[in-house]
Design an enzyme around this catalytic site. Sequence first.
Site: not given
Length: 477
Positions: A128, A183, A186-187, A190
């Site tokens: 990231s 990941k 995480h996005n 976000e």
Amino acid sequence: TSAQIGVTGLAVMGRNLARNFARNGYSVAVHNRTAAKTRALVEEFGDEGTFVAAESAEEFVAALERPRRLVIMVKAGDPTDAVIREFAPLLEPGDMIIDGGNAHFADTRRREKELREQGIHFVGTGVSGGEEGALLGPSIMPGGSVESYATLGPMLEKISAKAADGTPCVTHCGPDGAGHFVKMVHNGIEYADMQLIAEAYHLLREVAGYSPAEIADIFRTWNQGRLDSYLIEITAEVLSHVDAATGKPFVDVVQDQAEQKGTGRWTVQIALDLGVPVSGIAEAVFARSLSGHTELREASRGLAGPSVTPLGDAEKAAFADKVEQALYASKIVSYTQGFHEIQAGSEEYDWNIDLGSVAAIWRGGCIIRAAFLDRIRAAYDARADLPSLLADKSFAEEIAAAQDDWRAVLVAATQQGVPTPGFSAALAYYDALRAERLPAALTQGQRDFFGAHTYRRTDREGSFHTLWGGDRSEVPA
Ligand code: NBP
């Protein structure tokens, strides 16, 4: 010369990652399908470290010291499979393929299994932080085998971002697809963070009547406190930017249609499969798609709204403080939902992901880096089996202190007709979880009525069905 690591795929991400390895003293073999990119990299940045340029796959593999560590940084999907097909036959047992692209974790699981049969370690790795992170230090989320991490880990730690306390922002997330799963979430988080910030902006603009420049200042103040984060910081930058061509605030000349590449959508799709309510992330994904439906928006422009009374000067500052509370409380809920999804994925796939370590490696190098993540780590340090972040005492206390303002902001938003899907979904989640009784009991009754789907009782074990079409007596199911 032999290289300690190789990078194939030298677009922005791969090129910067290769340079990052080289700048940290590693000799790096570099390769790209189109060889011109390989030559350009060495010409432009050759003095940053030791690069070994390889034109062919055979040359590239031959340049790597054993066990080989080969990083793939190509477009996710078919190109990744094509590259694996090209390189795997040239590798030997014990070698490692590290896929740093944004692969779907299910693809990573498939690839890992196939390559494991050949004795090759396939390390699906979330990276990231975009271009800049790749060069200066990303947050790195590797999956794959424990053996691979033993030699790869120290290299990744070296090139990764460092948190404020100096800790490298990398941890072995778990086997096979665990890194890409982390990941992905995480996005998703976000997306939710960005949506909540956008809603805060919208409220400050529409309800309080602040200008973009004034809102930028408010965000700068917030960035000094508990909301201190990269996204709040860049939001202030974007809001204070003035368009050179028109002299208008930049935010007013950009088309209001948000795009997406897909990892937020995956987070929601997988959450649906796992049965995890990530309503805030889902609303963030939907808010972007709604914004792009120009034809629907055009057709709906004449619909009735409330009569709006802008706040007076005296009330504006107090309202801004309340929005800060609403944003912070909603943010706690977003992370609660995201971490629940990681926990559920970890259980489903036996990954044994350490949630506190995940919070810790997001403290630097990635888009959601924030002071707040220290708090999440502390919550899991205090209790590793925390069932939900909302069960953490200090988060619960903060929400308790924020909730009146949170509710007041949503009342204002509703009365003034400002859409706040993220704030609203977060509050609904919070109120639903803390409710003594949910109307799910009625839903079960309806299901039993039309489909004999049965129900369980609060006072006795077992499943039951009511004979709705008959004498309405209850029978054991
Ligand atoms: P791109 O995603 O634009 O991919 C371009 C690279 O893929 C080029 O090196 C290209 O080679 C290579 N490639 C393609 Br396309 N098809 C290929 C094939 N069949 N065989 C071999 N190589 C092929 O590059 P990027 O933006 O640097 O991103 C790389 C990865 O990192 C992606 O998975 C992306 O999702 C992920 N990622 C990106 C960011 C970001 O901020 N951009 C952040 C985090 C993760 P060519 O030069 O010969 O065409």
